[in-house]
Design a protein around this motif. Structure first.
Motif, PDB file in Angstrom:
ATOM      1  N   ALA A 180     -26.969 -77.339   6.055  1.00 35.52           N
ATOM      2  CA  ALA A 180     -27.307 -78.672   5.535  1.00 35.52           C
ATOM      3  C   ALA A 180     -26.292 -79.101   4.478  1.00 35.52           C
ATOM      4  O   ALA A 180     -25.873 -80.274   4.431  1.00 35.52           O
ATOM      5  CB  ALA A 180     -28.714 -78.655   4.945  1.00 35.52           C
ATOM      6  N   ARG A 181     -25.887 -78.164   3.632  1.00 38.52           N
ATOM      7  CA  ARG A 181     -24.873 -78.492   2.623  1.00 38.52           C
ATOM      8  C   ARG A 181     -23.547 -78.846   3.297  1.00 38.52           C
ATOM      9  O   ARG A 181     -22.852 -79.769   2.860  1.00 38.52           O
ATOM     10  CB  ARG A 181     -24.691 -77.302   1.678  1.00 38.52           C
ATOM     11  CG  ARG A 181     -23.639 -77.525   0.608  1.00 38.52           C
ATOM     12  CD  ARG A 181     -23.507 -76.323  -0.291  1.00 38.52           C
ATOM     13  NE  ARG A 181     -22.379 -76.473  -1.211  1.00 38.52           N
ATOM     14  CZ  ARG A 181     -22.006 -75.529  -2.068  1.00 38.52           C
ATOM     15  NH1 ARG A 181     -22.674 -74.381  -2.139  1.00 38.52           N
ATOM     16  NH2 ARG A 181     -20.965 -75.732  -2.862  1.00 38.52           N
ATOM     17  N   ARG A 183     -23.166 -80.186   6.258  1.00 38.85           N
ATOM     18  CA  ARG A 183     -23.278 -81.528   6.839  1.00 38.85           C
ATOM     19  C   ARG A 183     -23.204 -82.608   5.765  1.00 38.85           C
ATOM     20  O   ARG A 183     -22.620 -83.681   5.986  1.00 38.85           O
ATOM     21  CB  ARG A 183     -24.578 -81.651   7.631  1.00 38.85           C
ATOM     22  CG  ARG A 183     -24.601 -80.819   8.910  1.00 38.85           C
ATOM     23  CD  ARG A 183     -25.757 -81.222   9.800  1.00 38.85           C
ATOM     24  NE  ARG A 183     -27.040 -80.979   9.162  1.00 38.85           N
ATOM     25  CZ  ARG A 183     -27.697 -79.820   9.205  1.00 38.85           C
ATOM     26  NH1 ARG A 183     -27.169 -78.782   9.835  1.00 38.85           N
ATOM     27  NH2 ARG A 183     -28.864 -79.692   8.618  1.00 38.85           N
ATOM     28  N   THR A 184     -23.781 -82.324   4.596  1.00 42.58           N
ATOM     29  CA  THR A 184     -23.678 -83.280   3.491  1.00 42.58           C
ATOM     30  C   THR A 184     -22.233 -83.446   3.048  1.00 42.58           C
ATOM     31  O   THR A 184     -21.759 -84.558   2.776  1.00 42.58           O
ATOM     32  CB  THR A 184     -24.538 -82.801   2.307  1.00 42.58           C
ATOM     33  OG1 THR A 184     -25.889 -82.634   2.724  1.00 42.58           O
ATOM     34  CG2 THR A 184     -24.493 -83.798   1.159  1.00 42.58           C
ATOM     35  N   SER A 185     -21.512 -82.331   2.980  1.00 42.58           N
ATOM     36  CA  SER A 185     -20.092 -82.395   2.614  1.00 42.58           C
ATOM     37  C   SER A 185     -19.300 -83.181   3.650  1.00 42.58           C
ATOM     38  O   SER A 185     -18.402 -83.965   3.302  1.00 42.58           O
ATOM     39  CB  SER A 185     -19.530 -80.973   2.479  1.00 42.58           C
ATOM     40  OG  SER A 185     -20.239 -80.229   1.509  1.00 42.58           O
ATOM     41  N   LYS A 187     -20.410 -85.594   5.431  1.00 43.07           N
ATOM     42  CA  LYS A 187     -20.715 -87.014   5.256  1.00 43.07           C
ATOM     43  C   LYS A 187     -19.832 -87.611   4.166  1.00 43.07           C
ATOM     44  O   LYS A 187     -19.349 -88.747   4.291  1.00 43.07           O
ATOM     45  CB  LYS A 187     -22.188 -87.204   4.917  1.00 43.07           C
ATOM     46  CG  LYS A 187     -23.121 -86.951   6.093  1.00 43.07           C
ATOM     47  CD  LYS A 187     -24.575 -87.164   5.711  1.00 43.07           C
ATOM     48  CE  LYS A 187     -25.479 -86.907   6.924  1.00 43.07           C
ATOM     49  NZ  LYS A 187     -26.904 -87.086   6.574  1.00 43.07           N
ATOM     50  N   GLY A 228     -15.528 -83.895  -0.436  1.00 45.84           N
ATOM     51  CA  GLY A 228     -16.259 -83.405   0.736  1.00 45.84           C
ATOM     52  C   GLY A 228     -15.554 -82.251   1.410  1.00 45.84           C
ATOM     53  O   GLY A 228     -16.189 -81.259   1.804  1.00 45.84           O
ATOM     54  N   TYR A 232     -16.981 -78.459   1.689  1.00 47.12           N
ATOM     55  CA  TYR A 232     -17.182 -77.895   3.025  1.00 47.12           C
ATOM     56  C   TYR A 232     -16.439 -76.569   3.185  1.00 47.12           C
ATOM     57  O   TYR A 232     -16.994 -75.585   3.700  1.00 47.12           O
ATOM     58  CB  TYR A 232     -16.712 -78.882   4.092  1.00 47.12           C
ATOM     59  CG  TYR A 232     -16.756 -78.306   5.491  1.00 47.12           C
ATOM     60  CD1 TYR A 232     -17.969 -78.139   6.143  1.00 47.12           C
ATOM     61  CD2 TYR A 232     -15.594 -77.902   6.135  1.00 47.12           C
ATOM     62  CE1 TYR A 232     -18.028 -77.596   7.421  1.00 47.12           C
ATOM     63  CE2 TYR A 232     -15.638 -77.359   7.404  1.00 47.12           C
ATOM     64  CZ  TYR A 232     -16.850 -77.199   8.041  1.00 47.12           C
ATOM     65  OH  TYR A 232     -16.906 -76.645   9.285  1.00 47.12           O
ATOM     66  N   THR A 329     -24.962 -78.904  13.131  1.00 53.77           N
ATOM     67  CA  THR A 329     -23.727 -78.962  12.346  1.00 53.77           C
ATOM     68  C   THR A 329     -22.526 -79.155  13.263  1.00 53.77           C
ATOM     69  O   THR A 329     -21.628 -79.968  12.984  1.00 53.77           O
ATOM     70  CB  THR A 329     -23.554 -77.675  11.520  1.00 53.77           C
ATOM     71  OG1 THR A 329     -24.686 -77.509  10.664  1.00 53.77           O
ATOM     72  CG2 THR A 329     -22.293 -77.729  10.677  1.00 53.77           C
TER      73      THR A 329
END
Length: 394
Positions: A180-181, A183-185, A187, A228, A232, A329
């Motif tokens: 999840a982290r 995927r946030t990165s 974004k 990001g 990542y 992911t």
């Protein structure tokens, strides 16, 4: 000791029962072919403490009551024959220095004492009276009877397996959090590259003039993209995924293999698909476990088995979620990569070449890298989903 009286006559003397009730209990036990103790406990509602006190008064010794928390030394019961112990009615329960404490149905039985001295060597012995069901519980617990019969220490084993599965689910949750982290990165990286693309398009539209607000958009986009990308790569280097995707199946299988003892093999379930995780899930029936009614067993043992079956199902579901998090992911990276490859090509073809055209190649290159990295995440999860090359069973 009074051999001419019933071992339970002290119940009459202590006012727990009258003589007629005791005689009725003994006749009922003889007619039904069971122990008088069981009739007194279940039919006449005699308290265990009252019954043990009466037996201790009859035999002239202390009594001992079953306690699942009692740590019986392994050296006392290692190698003993459970059938012999149940037939003779005794079990070694404690060791106080050189004295072995033995729980016995009839502490004065000479044959029983001879067996104790032969099988459990010690300097001295202390015999205490115990109930029939207490001896049976001790024997079943410490001599590892079949799963439907275990009572006390089985819950310790079940608790161990619950902790093991909880530990594995926690690790899987950490993997999902890392995905999840990531995927946030991604974004943030996607927003940053999008702002870089917007700045480049605006500069082209303005006849290759990079105004102050175009430059501001460009700098903010570069900053977001770098943040990001850095985050990542940080998560990526921290090995947010298992060493290999097959390890997820192997470790989950090891975590739930104990459930084989609690199933009805004659009632198998069909897997919902051909994936290895679906086969694992099919190994645990929907009704969770087999609840065989054992008269002496305590209900919370059955409930502990139920909790373990449900925990095993949650462990398999957690493995599914982790696999899907990996695939999600990968798909997010593939989608972003294809989008930026397309955006870069469109910008290069539709806009006039200029000093800012290097942005097109940056977007195409970034898109290709994200696409390839996404395939590395997605394809192993895809193979796991369809069970390619694996046939795991718990």
């Amino acid at each position: 000791m009074r051999n001419n009286l019933s071992p339970y006559f002290a119940l009459v003397e202590n006012g727990v029962l009258n003589a007629d009730e005791l005689a009725d209990a003994e006749r009922s036990a003889a007619w039904r072919g069971i122990n008088t103790e069981r009739v007194l406990l279940h039919d006449f509602a005699v308290l265990r403490c009252d019954l043990l006190a009466a037996l201790a008064q009859h035999y002239g010794c202390a009594f001992i009551q079953y306690d699942e928390r009692l740590p019986v030394p392994t050296e006392l019961f290692a190698g003993l024959d459970g059938k012999l112990l149940r037939a003779s009615g005794w079990f070694p329960v404690r060791k106080l220095e050189d004295t072995v404490v033995v729980a016995a149905i009839d502490p004065d039985n000479p044959k029983m004492r001879e067996d104790v001295q032969r099988l459990v060597p010690a300097a001295d012995y202390e015999f205490r009276v115990a109930l029939h069901e207490d001896i049976r519980w001790y024997t079943q617990d410490y001599l590892h009877a079949e799963a439907p019969l275990l009572i006390g220490i089985e819950r310790t084993g079940l608790a161990y397996w619950r902790n093991t599965m909880a530990h594995w689910r926690t690790k899987l949750a950490a993997h999902r959090t890392a995905h999840a982290r990531a995927r946030t990165s991604m974004k943030l990286l996607r927003w940053g590259l999008a702002m870089v693309a917007i700045s480049s398009v605006l500069a082209h539209v303005s006849n290759n003039v990079l105004s102050s607000w175009h430059l501001a958009i460009l700098l903010v986009g570069i900053a977001l993209a770098l943040i990001g990308l850095f985050d990542y790569l940080k998560v990526r280097r921290a090995r947010m995924d298992l060493p290999c995707q097959s390890a997820l199946i192997d470790i989950t299988t090891q975590n739930i293999q104990f459930t084989e003892r609690y199933h009805l093999p004659e009632a198998p379930m069909a897997a919902k698909d051909n994936s290895a995780l679906a086969k694992l899930a099919a190994a645990i029936p929907d009704y969770c476990s087999v609840l065989r009614p054992v008269p002496a067993s305590k209900e919370r043992t059955h409930l502990a088995r139920e909790r373990n079956m449900l925990a095993a199902q949650r462990t398999i579901a957690s493995s599914h979620r982790t696999s899907y998090a990996r695939a999600r992911t990968g798909l997010s990276l593939i989608r972003t990569g294809i989008s930026f490859v397309g955006l870069g090509i469109a910008m290069h073809k539709l806009l006039n070449a200029s000093s800012y055209s290097f942005t097109d190649y940056v977007l195409i290159g970034a898109g290709c890298l994200m696409f390839l990295d996404g395939l590395l995440w997605y394809l192993p999860a895809r193979r796991l989903k369809y069970g390619i090359g694996r046939d795991n069973k718990p």
